[in-house]
Every structure is written in structure tokens, then in C-alpha cells.
Motif scaffolding. Structure first.
Motif, PDB file in Angstrom:
ATOM      1  N   ALA A   7       0.835  -1.198   0.000  1.00 58.27           N
ATOM      2  CA  ALA A   7       0.000   0.000   0.000  1.00 58.27           C
ATOM      3  C   ALA A   7       0.868   1.246   0.000  1.00 58.27           C
ATOM      4  CB  ALA A   7      -0.922   0.006   1.219  1.00 58.27           C
ATOM      5  N   GLU A   8       0.446   2.241  -0.782  1.00 61.50           N
ATOM      6  CA  GLU A   8       1.165   3.514  -0.803  1.00 61.50           C
ATOM      7  C   GLU A   8       0.175   4.677  -0.905  1.00 61.50           C
ATOM      8  OE1 GLU A   8       4.477   6.083  -3.355  1.00 61.50           O
ATOM      9  OE2 GLU A   8       4.278   3.936  -3.687  1.00 61.50           O
ATOM     10  N   PRO A   9      -0.226   5.242   0.238  1.00 61.30           N
ATOM     11  CA  PRO A   9      -0.978   6.491   0.172  1.00 61.30           C
ATOM     12  C   PRO A   9      -0.034   7.655  -0.103  1.00 61.30           C
ATOM     13  CG  PRO A   9      -0.700   5.811   2.445  1.00 61.30           C
ATOM     14  CD  PRO A   9      -0.085   4.731   1.597  1.00 61.30           C
ATOM     15  N   TYR A  10      -0.523   8.661  -0.825  1.00 62.55           N
ATOM     16  CA  TYR A  10       0.337   9.790  -1.154  1.00 62.55           C
ATOM     17  C   TYR A  10      -0.476  11.080  -1.238  1.00 62.55           C
ATOM     18  CZ  TYR A  10      -1.490   8.982  -5.902  1.00 62.55           C
ATOM     19  OH  TYR A  10      -2.315   8.791  -6.984  1.00 62.55           O
ATOM     20  N   ALA A  11       0.240  12.181  -1.041  1.00 59.12           N
ATOM     21  CA  ALA A  11      -0.364  13.510  -1.126  1.00 59.12           C
ATOM     22  C   ALA A  11       0.644  14.471  -1.740  1.00 59.12           C
ATOM     23  CB  ALA A  11      -0.776  14.009   0.260  1.00 59.12           C
ATOM     24  N   ARG A  12       0.222  15.178  -2.764  1.00 62.94           N
ATOM     25  CA  ARG A  12       1.042  16.229  -3.372  1.00 62.94           C
ATOM     26  C   ARG A  12       0.212  17.502  -3.397  1.00 62.94           C
ATOM     27  NH1 ARG A  12       1.233  12.140  -7.443  1.00 62.94           N
ATOM     28  NH2 ARG A  12       3.076  10.801  -7.278  1.00 62.94           N
ATOM     29  N   ALA A  13       0.791  18.602  -2.936  1.00 64.38           N
ATOM     30  CA  ALA A  13       0.067  19.874  -2.907  1.00 64.38           C
ATOM     31  C   ALA A  13       0.984  20.994  -3.375  1.00 64.38           C
ATOM     32  CB  ALA A  13      -0.447  20.172  -1.495  1.00 64.38           C
ATOM     33  N   TYR A  14       0.453  21.821  -4.255  1.00 59.44           N
ATOM     34  CA  TYR A  14       1.223  22.933  -4.819  1.00 59.44           C
ATOM     35  C   TYR A  14       0.408  24.218  -4.683  1.00 59.44           C
ATOM     36  CZ  TYR A  14       3.237  18.804  -7.022  1.00 59.44           C
ATOM     37  OH  TYR A  14       3.782  17.565  -7.238  1.00 59.44           O
ATOM     38  N   ALA A  15       1.097  25.317  -4.413  1.00 58.99           N
ATOM     39  CA  ALA A  15       0.433  26.611  -4.281  1.00 58.99           C
ATOM     40  C   ALA A  15       0.880  27.537  -5.402  1.00 58.99           C
ATOM     41  CB  ALA A  15       0.753  27.243  -2.929  1.00 58.99           C
ATOM     42  N   GLY A  40       6.571  32.079 -10.457  1.00 53.05           N
ATOM     43  CA  GLY A  40       7.074  31.045  -9.563  1.00 53.05           C
ATOM     44  C   GLY A  40       6.004  30.059  -9.159  1.00 53.05           C
ATOM     45  N   SER A  41       6.384  29.116  -8.340  1.00 53.10           N
ATOM     46  CA  SER A  41       5.471  28.102  -7.822  1.00 53.10           C
ATOM     47  C   SER A  41       6.026  27.579  -6.506  1.00 53.10           C
ATOM     48  CB  SER A  41       5.293  26.951  -8.814  1.00 53.10           C
ATOM     49  OG  SER A  41       6.518  26.293  -9.035  1.00 53.10           O
ATOM     50  N   LEU A  42       5.166  26.948  -5.731  1.00 53.84           N
ATOM     51  CA  LEU A  42       5.550  26.452  -4.413  1.00 53.84           C
ATOM     52  C   LEU A  42       5.053  25.028  -4.232  1.00 53.84           C
ATOM     53  CD1 LEU A  42       6.617  26.969  -1.476  1.00 53.84           C
ATOM     54  CD2 LEU A  42       4.289  27.669  -0.915  1.00 53.84           C
ATOM     55  N   THR A  43       5.960  24.131  -3.919  1.00 48.70           N
ATOM     56  CA  THR A  43       5.580  22.784  -3.500  1.00 48.70           C
ATOM     57  C   THR A  43       5.293  22.828  -2.009  1.00 48.70           C
ATOM     58  OG1 THR A  43       6.946  21.706  -5.181  1.00 48.70           O
ATOM     59  CG2 THR A  43       6.296  20.375  -3.295  1.00 48.70           C
ATOM     60  N   ALA A  44       4.038  22.735  -1.643  1.00 45.99           N
ATOM     61  CA  ALA A  44       3.680  22.749  -0.228  1.00 45.99           C
ATOM     62  C   ALA A  44       3.997  21.402   0.426  1.00 45.99           C
ATOM     63  CB  ALA A  44       2.199  23.089  -0.063  1.00 45.99           C
ATOM     64  N   LEU A  45       3.687  20.303  -0.280  1.00 47.54           N
ATOM     65  CA  LEU A  45       3.900  18.986   0.310  1.00 47.54           C
ATOM     66  C   LEU A  45       3.911  17.928  -0.787  1.00 47.54           C
ATOM     67  CD1 LEU A  45       4.066  17.491   3.124  1.00 47.54           C
ATOM     68  CD2 LEU A  45       1.627  17.043   2.839  1.00 47.54           C
ATOM     69  N   ASP A  46       4.844  17.007  -0.697  1.00 50.96           N
ATOM     70  CA  ASP A  46       4.875  15.830  -1.554  1.00 50.96           C
ATOM     71  C   ASP A  46       5.296  14.668  -0.659  1.00 50.96           C
ATOM     72  OD1 ASP A  46       5.158  13.883  -3.455  1.00 50.96           O
ATOM     73  OD2 ASP A  46       6.286  15.113  -4.862  1.00 50.96           O
ATOM     74  N   LEU A  47       4.327  13.891  -0.222  1.00 55.22           N
ATOM     75  CA  LEU A  47       4.550  12.851   0.790  1.00 55.22           C
ATOM     76  C   LEU A  47       4.027  11.512   0.291  1.00 55.22           C
ATOM     77  CD1 LEU A  47       5.345  11.988   3.706  1.00 55.22           C
ATOM     78  CD2 LEU A  47       3.052  12.687   4.415  1.00 55.22           C
ATOM     79  N   HIS A  48       4.874  10.494   0.359  1.00 55.34           N
ATOM     80  CA  HIS A  48       4.506   9.126   0.007  1.00 55.34           C
ATOM     81  C   HIS A  48       4.848   8.220   1.196  1.00 55.34           C
ATOM     82  CE1 HIS A  48       4.282   9.791  -4.509  1.00 55.34           C
ATOM     83  NE2 HIS A  48       4.803  10.920  -4.047  1.00 55.34           N
ATOM     84  N   VAL A  49       3.951   7.288   1.505  1.00 54.82           N
ATOM     85  CA  VAL A  49       4.177   6.376   2.630  1.00 54.82           C
ATOM     86  C   VAL A  49       3.957   4.945   2.141  1.00 54.82           C
ATOM     87  CG1 VAL A  49       3.598   5.839   5.013  1.00 54.82           C
ATOM     88  CG2 VAL A  49       3.313   8.180   4.175  1.00 54.82           C
ATOM     89  N   PRO A  50       4.940   4.370   1.428  1.00 55.61           N
ATOM     90  CA  PRO A  50       4.791   2.996   0.931  1.00 55.61           C
ATOM     91  C   PRO A  50       5.040   1.966   2.029  1.00 55.61           C
ATOM     92  CG  PRO A  50       6.886   3.892   0.231  1.00 55.61           C
ATOM     93  CD  PRO A  50       6.165   5.011   0.939  1.00 55.61           C
ATOM     94  N   ALA A  51       4.228   0.920   2.017  1.00 52.96           N
ATOM     95  CA  ALA A  51       4.361  -0.161   3.002  1.00 52.96           C
ATOM     96  C   ALA A  51       4.210  -1.501   2.297  1.00 52.96           C
ATOM     97  CB  ALA A  51       3.303  -0.022   4.094  1.00 52.96           C
ATOM     98  N   VAL A  52       5.093  -2.436   2.622  1.00 53.49           N
ATOM     99  CA  VAL A  52       5.005  -3.820   2.157  1.00 53.49           C
ATOM    100  C   VAL A  52       4.931  -4.692   3.408  1.00 53.49           C
ATOM    101  CG1 VAL A  52       6.145  -5.687   0.898  1.00 53.49           C
ATOM    102  CG2 VAL A  52       6.367  -3.315   0.093  1.00 53.49           C
TER     103      VAL A  52
END
Length: 279
Positions: free
Chosen positions: A178-186, A203-215
Motif C-alpha cells: 500500500a502507498e498512500p500519497y499527497a502532493r500539494a502545490y500553491a 514562480g510556484s511552491l511545493t507545499a507537500l509531496d509525501l509518500h508512505v509505501p508499506a510492504v
């Protein structure tokens, strides 16, 4: 190792090399046995991001005095929540998880994805599920003045969220990739009503890019022992970029930096186990 899960272990064999690598010494999340979790956030007042996540495996030993948890209890998977902030407005943007359970002989699983409180997908785990969407999470406004000219700023936070799932449930074990993920840009747009004036936001801003993969693969606990294969990881990139307003007014010009972050990156293996767990 019980023979029932040998085929599953073979299917996950490509992860064996990953399991041999040591966990990074500087990993921010905390792990207690086969459970890892973290919560963090950053903000400059106007822009920011935060998150929490849980990933791993729990058994009856986590709830020794609660009779509702049977001796065969298992919980496995990954769960993440994220917020973003733009122009002082902060909102929860992502709630995504893939979790499987076994308790008192009954196994089940669920996948859930929500954005800004709106459920986009929610179902029991029966098959491999790649679910992901791109969307605008929320909008926020701000007014500034340059060279005495009033400027309207229309900001938004958008991105992608989802979860990729490959499950397996049998009479003797559960397996979950399982890999839930969240990417957010402003970003932002600017508007000005003054004559002979033009304005732009660059310009642009990466607020969050988070991946949590689990095996995770585990036999149902028997006699306070079980066979497991686990690899828990995370990948984080947050608050990276710049937003700048530039105004051309008749024969003059001016600019203002709305936000400027150097970026924060972290990640690595949180926990790895191949073999038996006893208690």
C-alpha cells in the motif's frame, strides 16, 4: 516460516534487497517495533504544510487487556493526513489510507481517500486498487499594494492524492502493498485595475509531496508468534519554491516576494523485518 505464505514471500522477493539496507540514522519518524508514525509541519505565517502518518502492523500484544481484541488480531497498512496553508488560510487537504484487519477469525480491509473533507473513494479491499485524482483543494485571497496601486491576489492550492493497493487475504495470512500519497502545490494570479498597469505572479511552491509505501505480509498470530515480511518507508518533499509579484506601472516597476522556501527533503526506510516475531 509457515508454508502457506511461501508463495507470497516469493512474489515479494524483489523487496529483499531493500530489507537488507539499514534504516537511516536521521529518520525523523519514530518507530516502536513494527509501527512507525510521525507528525510535522512548517509555516511562515502565510504559507505552510503539515502532515501525520501511521504505518505498520499491530497485534493483540498492543491491546493486552482489551477483550475485544482476539489472540489472532492483526492490523496492517498505512494512513496519512495532510494540511496546506496559503495566504493565511489553512485547511486539511488529504485523508488517505489502506488498512487490513483480522480479529476473531474474520478478515477485512478498507481503502479511503478524501480531499478537503469530501470522500472521493471508499471501499472494502478485494482487488488491486490504483486510485488517484488531481484537483484544486482550496482557494484563498489576499490584497497588497505596490507603488500605491491596489493588487488583488487569487491563490489556490491544488495537487494529487490517492493510494495504490495490492492486497491478499487467505485463511492463514494477510498481505498488503500500500502507498498512500499527497502532493500539494500553491500558486496565485494577480489582478490590477489601474490604468497603464500590468501585474503578474511568477514562480510556484511545493507545499507537500509525501509518500508512505508499506510492504507487509503476516501470518495470523498463533501461540504468541507469527511470520512476517515488512518494509516501511516514506518520502517527503515540502515547502520548496518561490512566489513573487511583479508590477509594471506606467514608467515605474516594483515587486514583492510573497514566499520563498529553500525546501525540505527527507525519507528512507523506517522499519524492515523478514522472519518471525514472538512475544
Amino acid at each position: 516460516m509457515q508454508p502457506e505464505i511461501l508463495k507470497t514471500f516469493a512474489r515479494l522477493a524483489p523487496f529483499a534487497a531493500l530489507l537488507a539496507a539499514p534504516a537511516p540514522a536521521a529518520a525523523a519518524p519514530s518507530c516502536s517495533g513494527p509501527v512507525c508514525q510521525d507528525a510535522a509541519g512548517w509555516s511562515d505565517g502565510g504559507f505552510g504544510a503539515s502532515y501525520t502518518f501511521w504505518t505498520g502492523l499491530q497485534t493483540k500484544k498492543n491491546f493486552p487487556t482489551d477483550a475485544s481484541y482476539g489472540a489472532d488480531y492483526l492490523k496492517m497498512g498505512a494512513d496519512l493526513h495532510a494540511t496546506a496553508k496559503a495566504f493565511g488560510v489553512s485547511k486539511p487537504i488529504v485523508d488517505a489510507y489502506a488498512l487490513m484487519y483480522n480479529n476473531n477469525g474474520v478478515s477485512s480491509g478498507g481503502v479511503h481517500v478524501a480531499a478537503v473533507g469530501v470522500v472521493l473513494y471508499s471501499a472494502s479491499i478485494t482487488n488491486a486498487i490504483p486510485f488517484g485524482v488531481s484537483r484544486t483543494f482550496f482557494k484563498a485571497d489576499e490584497d497588497i499594494s505596490l507603488l500605491g496601486v491596489h493588487i488583488d491576489l487569487d491563490g489556490k492550492v491544488g495537487g494529487e492524492l490517492g493510494v495504490d493497493v495490492t492486497p491478499s487475504i487467505t485463511s492463514s495470512y494477510m498481505s498488503l502493498i500500500a502507498e498512500p500519497y499527497a502532493r500539494a502545490y500553491a500558486d496565485a494570479d494577480a489582478d490590477v485595475g489601474a490604468a497603464c498597469a500590468s501585474v503578474a505572479v511568477k514562480g510556484s511552491l511545493t507545499a507537500l509531496d509525501l509518500h508512505v509505501p508499506a510492504v507487509i505480509t503476516a501470518t495470523y498470530p498463533q501461540d504468541n508468534s507469527m511470520s512476517v515480511l515488512m518494509s516501511l518507508d516514506y518520502s517527503l518533499h515540502s515547502l520548496d519554491g518561490k512566489l513573487k509579484v511583479e508590477l509594471e506601472y506606467c514608467m515605474d516597476s516594483d515587486s514583492k516576494t510573497l514566499v520563498n522556501f529553500d525546501g525540505f527533503t527527507a525519507g528512507g526506510q523506517l522499519f524492515a523485518k523478514w522472519g518471525n516475531i514472538s512475544w
